[in-house]
Design an enzyme around this catalytic site. Structure first.
Site, short mmCIF file in Angstrom:
data_model
loop_
_atom_site.label_atom_id
_atom_site.label_comp_id
_atom_site.label_asym_id
_atom_site.label_seq_id
_atom_site.Cartn_x
_atom_site.Cartn_y
_atom_site.Cartn_z
N ARG A 163 0.73 -1.26 0.10
CA ARG A 163 -0.28 -0.21 -0.33
C ARG A 163 0.62 1.03 -0.05
NH1 ARG A 163 -5.77 -0.27 1.47
NH2 ARG A 163 -5.88 -2.42 0.80
N ARG B 294 -4.19 6.57 0.58
CA ARG B 294 -4.53 8.17 1.11
C ARG B 294 -3.49 8.57 2.05
NH1 ARG B 294 -9.51 4.48 3.07
NH2 ARG B 294 -8.01 3.17 3.32
N ARG C 238 -7.95 11.27 -6.37
CA ARG C 238 -9.04 10.08 -6.14
C ARG C 238 -9.76 10.79 -6.21
NH1 ARG C 238 -12.21 7.77 -5.48
NH2 ARG C 238 -12.57 5.68 -3.84
N ASP D 201 -6.79 -3.94 -7.45
CA ASP D 201 -7.57 -3.67 -6.00
C ASP D 201 -7.96 -5.67 -6.14
OD1 ASP D 201 -8.40 -2.75 -3.17
OD2 ASP D 201 -9.68 -4.67 -3.57
N TYR E 247 -14.32 -11.91 0.95
CA TYR E 247 -14.79 -11.45 0.69
C TYR E 247 -16.44 -11.77 -0.40
CZ TYR E 247 -11.07 -8.36 2.32
OH TYR E 247 -10.36 -7.84 2.99
O1 CP3 Z 1 0.24 0.55 -3.36
C1 CP3 Z 1 -0.39 -0.99 -3.30
O2 CP3 Z 1 -0.55 -1.59 -2.81
C2 CP3 Z 1 -1.49 -0.91 -4.67
C3 CP3 Z 1 -2.50 -1.06 -4.20
C4 CP3 Z 1 -3.65 -1.62 -2.88
C5 CP3 Z 1 -5.06 -1.51 -2.92
N1 CP3 Z 1 -5.55 -2.89 -2.48
C6 CP3 Z 1 -5.45 -0.52 -3.18
C7 CP3 Z 1 -6.35 0.05 -2.45
C8 CP3 Z 1 -3.18 -3.19 -3.00
C9 CP3 Z 1 -1.81 -4.07 -3.26
C10 CP3 Z 1 -4.51 -4.11 -2.60
C11 CP3 Z 1 -4.42 -5.46 -1.76
C12 CP3 Z 1 -5.92 -5.57 -1.30
N2 CP3 Z 1 -6.93 -4.45 -1.09
C13 CP3 Z 1 -5.94 -6.31 -0.32
C14 CP3 Z 1 -4.75 -7.53 0.63
C15 CP3 Z 1 -3.47 -6.77 1.41
C16 CP3 Z 1 -4.80 -6.15 2.62
O3 CP3 Z 1 -4.33 -4.56 2.58
O4 CP3 Z 1 -5.04 -7.13 3.18
C17 CP3 Z 1 -7.39 -6.39 0.52
C18 CP3 Z 1 -8.08 -7.10 1.35
C19 CP3 Z 1 -8.11 -5.70 0.05
C20 CP3 Z 1 -9.80 -5.32 0.18
C21 CP3 Z 1 -9.75 -4.04 -0.23
N3 CP3 Z 1 -9.87 -2.69 -0.52
C22 CP3 Z 1 -10.14 -2.86 1.64
C23 CP3 Z 1 -10.60 -3.77 3.09
C24 CP3 Z 1 -10.70 -1.99 1.18
C25 CP3 Z 1 -10.83 -0.97 2.07
C26 CP3 Z 1 -9.84 -1.02 3.27
C27 CP3 Z 1 -9.31 0.17 2.93
O5 CP3 Z 1 -7.98 0.35 3.06
O6 CP3 Z 1 -10.00 1.40 2.89
C28 CP3 Z 1 -9.96 -1.55 -0.36
C29 CP3 Z 1 -10.24 -0.10 -0.74
C30 CP3 Z 1 -8.63 0.38 -1.77
N4 CP3 Z 1 -7.88 -0.55 -2.24
C31 CP3 Z 1 -7.80 1.34 -1.65
C32 CP3 Z 1 -6.38 1.65 -1.97
C33 CP3 Z 1 -6.00 2.41 -1.56
C34 CP3 Z 1 -8.45 2.53 -0.29
C35 CP3 Z 1 -9.25 2.99 -1.64
C36 CP3 Z 1 -9.76 4.43 -1.88
O7 CP3 Z 1 -8.97 5.34 -1.74
O8 CP3 Z 1 -10.76 5.19 -1.54
#
Ligand code: CP3
Length: 354
Positions: free
Chosen positions: A28, A32, A41, A78, A154
């Site tokens: 990540r 944000r 975003r 994602d 999920y």
């Molecule tokens: O920079 C990076 O690592 C690349 C981007 C990336 C995202 N999600 C962007 C994202 C990666 C590699 C993921 C993987 C991901 N997504 C996982 C596995 C890793 C982990 O964190 O356990 C999982 C379980 C998800 C599912 C997911 N996506 C959730 C549960 C959420 C909501 C929680 C949160 O952090 O907001 C997301 C949203 C998400 N994915 C965001 C980002 C940057 C935030 C959304 C936004 O910007 O509005």
């Protein structure tokens, strides 16, 4: 002009090369905590649409690389694009995270379809191919996907943050039915990852963020076995492309995971003891991790100490510096800068710390 993959610091680490200064990137690393991410975003109301916009996805992937000298870029996307591409309704709600119409029967699984997988995911492939031309030449490009179990969590629970009661019950009570969903995910994930490599990804990471809720028997069947099948397909179709597995919170079962899946590298969460990692896992494969993302928020001396402890314990074997889980939104960006300084200066930074 680009450097061949096998000469990049990240790929060398995954081929068991022990380097004086380990490579580093952060899960990540785009997100944000960066004001420039929040700015881009805003241009998209819908998070999945954002993931499917190559212009925006390329831009936010590059943002952390402009600030820090990272050894890898992870394509911005994602894990939940897979259920979306299979036809399940997936939404990201503000402040709530992902919400899906749950799939809980073989009948519901049979209504999903991988027929339009590549068509649906074409923007992701486009993002990767543009990134492979735009990232700095010494930087490795990481593609990724959720592991079948974690995507299934999920898909079946309908959201994150549950105790996984519904899915565990299904997997326990009707394993042959649940296997149909896992098989669909093994196939579609393998196809997706092979296309990512064909588009320019040099390393693949499989996120099994929910592996830790499984008992030993279930872990073998629903985390190790599906991962092993995907790794085998990747080795056949994309020889030479290393795979990093992330069985989060698997504890001592990480050892069986490494021995049985065939991954080239394993990413460890912050609760795994670095001494145990060095002794038990590092002789078997490259290890990645495992700074506590909350210490990265705290910063100061606690951060310095935690970073140096990991470097001291793990940099003697094949190692990639990373967090134990993703960067939290409340992280001050300058704390990431401090980590970069400590890792990039290693081993010099470790001197005099006793
Ligand atoms: O920079 C990076 O690592 C690349 C981007 C990336 C995202 N999600 C962007 C994202 C990666 C590699 C993921 C993987 C991901 N997504 C996982 C596995 C890793 C982990 O964190 O356990 C999982 C379980 C998800 C599912 C997911 N996506 C959730 C549960 C959420 C909501 C929680 C949160 O952090 O907001 C997301 C949203 C998400 N994915 C965001 C980002 C940057 C935030 C959304 C936004 O910007 O509005």
């Amino acid at each position: 002009m680009t450097i061949p993959s096998e000469q990049k610091r990240m790929v060398r680490a995954l081929k068991d090369d022990v380097q004086e200064r380990p490579p580093f990137w952060l899960m990540r690393q785009a997100g944000r905590y960066l004001p420039e991410y929040r700015e881009v975003r805003k241009q998209s109301k819908n998070f999945l649409e954002f993931c499917y916009s190559p212009d925006l996805a390329v831009e936010v992937t590059l943002q952390p690389l402009r600030r820090y000298q990272l050894d890898a870029a992870i394509m911005f996307c994602d894990i939940l694009v897979i259920p979306d591409a299979l036809g399940q309704n997936v939404q990201f709600l503000e402040g709530e995270g992902p919400v899906l119409d749950p799939v809980r029967t073989v009948d519901a699984v049979s209504r999903l379809s991988a027929e339009r997988l590549h068509e649906h995911l074409a923007p992701v492939y486009e993002t990767i191919s543009r990134l492979s031309r735009e990232i700095p030449e010494e930087t490795a490009l990481i593609g990724f996907s959720g592991a079948p179990w974690t995507n299934a969590v999920y898909m079946v629970e309908g959201r994150g943050g549950t105790n996984c009661g519904v899915i565990r019950n299904w997997a326990e009570q009707a394993p042959e039915d649940f296997q149909v969903l896992i098989d669909l995910l093994v196939d579609s994930t393998s196809e997706y990852l092979i296309r990512q490599v064909e588009s320019g990804a040099e390393i693949i990471q499989l996120f099994d963020s929910w592996a830790g809720v499984l008992s030993e028997d279930q872990f073998r069947r629903w985390s190790i076995e599906p991962t092993r099948r995907i790794v085998e397909r990747l080795k056949q179709s994309c020889p030479g492309v290393p795979v990093i597995g992330f069985p989060r919170n698997a504890g001592p079962l990480s050892e069986a995971y490494v021995r049985e899946t065939g991954v080239h590298g394993v990413s460890l969460d912050q609760d795994t003891d670095p001494e145990w990692i060095a002794k038990t896992l590092q002789p078997l494969c490259t290890v990645q991790g495992n700074l506590d993302n909350k210490v990265l928020v705290t910063g100061g001396e606690a951060l310095d100490r935690a970073v140096l402890k990991i470097l001291e314990t793990l940099s003697g074997g094949p190692f990639i510096f990373n967090l134990g889980h993703g960067v939290l939104p409340e992280t001050p960006p300058e704390h990431v800068g401090r980590v970069a300084e400590l890792v990039l200066g290693w081993p010099g930074t470790g001197q005099g710390t006793g």
